[in-house]
Scaffold this motif. Structure first.
Motif, short mmCIF file in Angstrom:
data_model
loop_
_atom_site.label_atom_id
_atom_site.label_comp_id
_atom_site.label_asym_id
_atom_site.label_seq_id
_atom_site.Cartn_x
_atom_site.Cartn_y
_atom_site.Cartn_z
N UNK A 208 0.83 -1.20 0.00
CA UNK A 208 0.00 0.00 0.00
C UNK A 208 0.86 1.25 0.00
N UNK A 209 1.93 1.25 0.81
CA UNK A 209 2.85 2.40 0.83
C UNK A 209 3.54 2.56 -0.52
N UNK A 210 3.91 1.44 -1.14
CA UNK A 210 4.52 1.50 -2.47
C UNK A 210 3.56 2.15 -3.47
N UNK A 211 2.31 1.68 -3.50
CA UNK A 211 1.34 2.18 -4.47
C UNK A 211 1.10 3.67 -4.29
N UNK A 212 1.08 4.12 -3.04
CA UNK A 212 0.85 5.54 -2.78
C UNK A 212 2.08 6.38 -3.07
N UNK A 213 3.25 5.73 -3.27
CA UNK A 213 4.50 6.45 -3.51
C UNK A 213 4.99 6.33 -4.95
N UNK A 214 4.29 5.57 -5.79
CA UNK A 214 4.72 5.39 -7.16
C UNK A 214 5.81 4.35 -7.33
N UNK A 215 5.99 3.49 -6.33
CA UNK A 215 6.98 2.42 -6.40
C UNK A 215 6.33 1.17 -6.99
N UNK A 216 7.02 0.49 -7.90
CA UNK A 216 6.51 -0.75 -8.47
C UNK A 216 6.71 -1.90 -7.50
N UNK A 217 5.65 -2.66 -7.25
CA UNK A 217 5.73 -3.82 -6.35
C UNK A 217 5.85 -5.10 -7.18
N UNK A 218 6.94 -5.82 -6.99
CA UNK A 218 7.15 -7.11 -7.63
C UNK A 218 6.71 -8.18 -6.65
N UNK A 219 5.61 -8.87 -6.93
CA UNK A 219 5.06 -9.88 -6.01
C UNK A 219 5.82 -11.18 -6.23
N UNK A 220 6.46 -11.73 -5.20
CA UNK A 220 7.23 -12.97 -5.37
C UNK A 220 6.37 -14.14 -5.81
N UNK A 221 6.94 -14.96 -6.65
CA UNK A 221 6.29 -16.20 -7.08
C UNK A 221 6.54 -17.23 -5.98
N UNK A 222 5.81 -17.09 -4.87
CA UNK A 222 6.05 -17.92 -3.69
C UNK A 222 4.82 -17.88 -2.79
N UNK A 223 4.72 -18.87 -1.90
CA UNK A 223 3.67 -18.90 -0.89
C UNK A 223 4.18 -18.09 0.30
N UNK A 224 3.73 -16.84 0.41
CA UNK A 224 4.24 -15.94 1.44
C UNK A 224 3.65 -16.24 2.82
N UNK A 225 2.73 -17.20 2.89
CA UNK A 225 2.22 -17.59 4.21
C UNK A 225 3.26 -18.39 4.98
N UNK A 226 4.25 -18.96 4.26
CA UNK A 226 5.31 -19.74 4.91
C UNK A 226 6.66 -19.22 4.41
N UNK A 227 7.08 -18.07 4.91
CA UNK A 227 8.31 -17.45 4.38
C UNK A 227 9.56 -18.30 4.58
N UNK A 228 9.55 -19.15 5.61
CA UNK A 228 10.72 -19.98 5.86
C UNK A 228 10.80 -21.21 5.00
N UNK A 229 9.84 -21.37 4.08
CA UNK A 229 9.84 -22.56 3.22
C UNK A 229 9.69 -22.20 1.74
N UNK A 230 9.90 -20.93 1.39
CA UNK A 230 9.71 -20.54 -0.02
C UNK A 230 10.79 -21.17 -0.89
N UNK A 231 10.42 -21.40 -2.15
CA UNK A 231 11.37 -21.89 -3.15
C UNK A 231 12.11 -20.67 -3.70
N UNK A 232 13.40 -20.59 -3.47
CA UNK A 232 14.17 -19.41 -3.85
C UNK A 232 14.37 -19.28 -5.36
N UNK A 233 14.32 -20.39 -6.08
CA UNK A 233 14.66 -20.38 -7.51
C UNK A 233 13.80 -19.41 -8.31
N UNK A 234 12.45 -19.54 -8.30
CA UNK A 234 11.65 -18.60 -9.08
C UNK A 234 11.74 -17.16 -8.58
N UNK A 235 11.93 -16.98 -7.27
CA UNK A 235 12.01 -15.63 -6.72
C UNK A 235 13.27 -14.93 -7.21
N UNK A 236 14.41 -15.61 -7.14
CA UNK A 236 15.66 -15.01 -7.61
C UNK A 236 15.60 -14.74 -9.11
N UNK A 237 14.92 -15.62 -9.85
CA UNK A 237 14.77 -15.40 -11.29
C UNK A 237 13.96 -14.13 -11.55
#
Length: 522
Positions: A208-237
């Motif tokens: 929300x702060x990004x949108x109000x500031x003109x910053x582009x938000x890149x949403x990770x290709x990951x399940x953000x409900x479990x941050x300690x178990x995300x697959x890093x490969x698609x995110x780094x790509x």
């Protein structure tokens, strides 16, 4: 001001700039504004009005922010709860703030059949394809956008979220349009939000702060409900492909990216210029590894909570937040309190109501620099209370009519004005050996070889340091106990895994750990 007007301003200033990039495509600021107007038209035609609570079950995505912008435009209140907490949690939350409508993904619609409270909600909408009994938001694409924005005051409710309620009845945090506008200004200032940047965004309120500031938000290709178990490969790509310049993420999420980069010798974070991390303890070892992977980035630790974001922040390796842990009892350095917040340290009376105070009395009970106690805060971006006052008695108090919030954390201010964290106020151990907090001991243990995680607890009257081995090197409990002699440990005990909280995957779940020790005293 209605928050929708902040988003409209960005659509006028940079219509073709990407607002949200995700796996499914890119949504420009103008596209977001148009889609939000269409969604608002659909909801309004169906009877959703200002003040109506609308329960939203939709993961972080472009569609989520279309929905939020539409609800803000109508003056409706977006309501969020964690369905993973179970049916009892859902029923309790809906009883506290009964929704007039529900907007949910196709999969989340299935929850409705298992919850009487959800079945009682009169209006139902589905994101995406058809679902029996629900109106598809795709119908909005045939409508003309609703141009009208409902007038709101600073006190008009905008957003409701619920605590987990793991220790009792859930508390509802109600944020008004005025509160969110102030929070946006504080975040924009202290996170140096600059229009045109691309942010790997993992925290919904920061988008929300990004949108109000003109910053582009890149949403990770990951399940953000479990941050300690995300697959890093698609995110780094994604980071490489879209040339992300910054990120704000939990330490568990960043650790997954760093682990993969180190193991496989791949790049991905080198293009980042700013990295902000918080929401859970941020240990120096992770900050050092992050700096190696993003050598040109300014790395900052942000300390805050649901009720007050941000409270303090500090730059890694700058003197503001060096992460120093030398010497017994120093704790975790969080940086300097932001100037927009009032912060005091009070004697630790966690679990007991305190106040109200007169100003002079409050000054008298506040502890001097160097003294450890409860961290309390006040300010325009500090939540003044919970819905119906439920939870205020334990966490709020007044000083000459000014509302203060008890964070539940313990710490102290050093002679340079920096805030050090010692752990949860309720985790303090007071025994025949004196008083001790967990963070200083745990941090010192993490500096020793063979230690991945550590947690200090009082178990059956004894100081027990529970250690999860790193798998690198050998864990020597005797040597570890000797190295931490200043903490007067009774036992160092190794376990295969220390339980962590479900939300952050980074905070030690002390109740679960104590239960584990009770079942197997060792």
């Amino acid at each position: 001001m209605n928050l929708a007007e902040l988003l409209q301003a960005q659509a006028r200033e940079r219509p073709a700039a990407p607002a949200i990039i995700e796996r499914g495509g890119t949504l420009t600021f103008a596209g977001l504004e148009h889609a939000a107007g269409q969604a608002a038209a659909l909801l309004h035609a169906d009877g959703v009005r200002a003040g109506d609570g609308v329960l939203v079950f939709q993961p972080m995505s472009g569609e989520l922010y279309v929905i939020l912008s539409a609800l803000f435009r109508l003056g409706a209140v977006a309501v969020f709860l964690d369905p993973g907490m179970g049916r009892r949690h859902i029923e309790g939350c809906c009883a506290m703030y009964p929704p007039k409508a529900i907007i949910a993904s196709w999969r989340a619609q299935l929850l409705i059949w298992s919850s009487p409270a959800l079945r009682r909600i009169p209006r139902r909408y589905v994101c995406g394809r058809f679902f029996p009994g629900a109106v598809s938001l795709r119908r909005a694409r045939r409508l003309s956008p609703l141009a009208h924005v409902t007038a709101t005051s600073d006190a008009t409710p905008a957003l409701v979220t619920f605590t987990s309620g793991s220790t009792g009845t859930p508390k509802a945090a109600l944020r008004t349009h005025g509160f969110l506008a102030v929070q946006h200004r504080v975040l924009a200032r202290h996170l140096s939000l600059q229009a045109g940047e691309i942010d790997l965004a993992t925290l919904p309120i920061f988008v929300l702060a990004n949108l109000a500031s003109g910053v582009t938000s890149l949403i990770p290709d990951a399940d953000l409900r479990r941050p300690g178990a995300v697959d890093a490969v698609p995110v780094l790509a994604q980071v490489r492909r879209h040339r992300a310049t910054r990120t704000a993420a939990s330490p568990a999420f960043l650790e997954r990216l760093v682990d993969h980069a180190e193991r496989h010798g791949v790049s991905g974070l080198g293009g980042l210029r700013r990295v902000y991390t918080g929401g859970a303890p941020v240990f120096p070892a992770l900050l050092r590894r992050l700096q190696e992977q993003a050598p040109d980035a300014v790395i900052e630790v942000v300390y805050g909570s649901t009720e007050a974001e941000p409270i303090a922040h500090g730059r890694w390796r700058s003197g503001e937040c060096t992460g120093a842990t030398s010497g017994p009892g120093r704790g975790l350095l969080a940086g300097r309190p932001v100037p927009e917040i009032g912060l005091r340290i009070l004697p630790n009376r966690w679990g007991e109501p305190i106040g109200p105070f007169l100003e002079k009395e409050f000054d008298r009970v506040s502890l001097p620099h160097g003294a450890a106690g409860e961290i309390v805060v006040s300010g325009a971006h500090v939540l003044p209370g919970y819905l119906h006052g439920r939870g205020d008695e334990e966490t709020k108090f007044d000083v000459d009519g000014r509302r203060w919030h008890r964070t539940g954390d313990a710490g102290y201010i050093d002679d340079e004005g920096r805030l050090w964290l010692l752990g949860r106020a309720g985790a303090r151990i007071v025994d025949g050996k004196g008083e001790i907090y967990p963070f200083p001991v745990e941090l010192a243990a993490l500096e020793q070889p063979g230690v991945r995680r550590a947690a200090l607890v009082s178990h059956r009257g004894r100081r027990v340091l529970v250690v999860e081995p790193s798998g690198i090197g050998t864990l020597h409990a005797t040597e570890l106990k000797k190295a931490l002699a200043w903490s007067a440990l009774d036992q160092v005990r190794g376990v295969p895994r220390i339980p962590l909280d479900k939300r952050h995957n980074a905070k030690v779940d002390y109740p679960a750990l104590r239960s584990m020790l009770e079942k197997d005293p060792g």
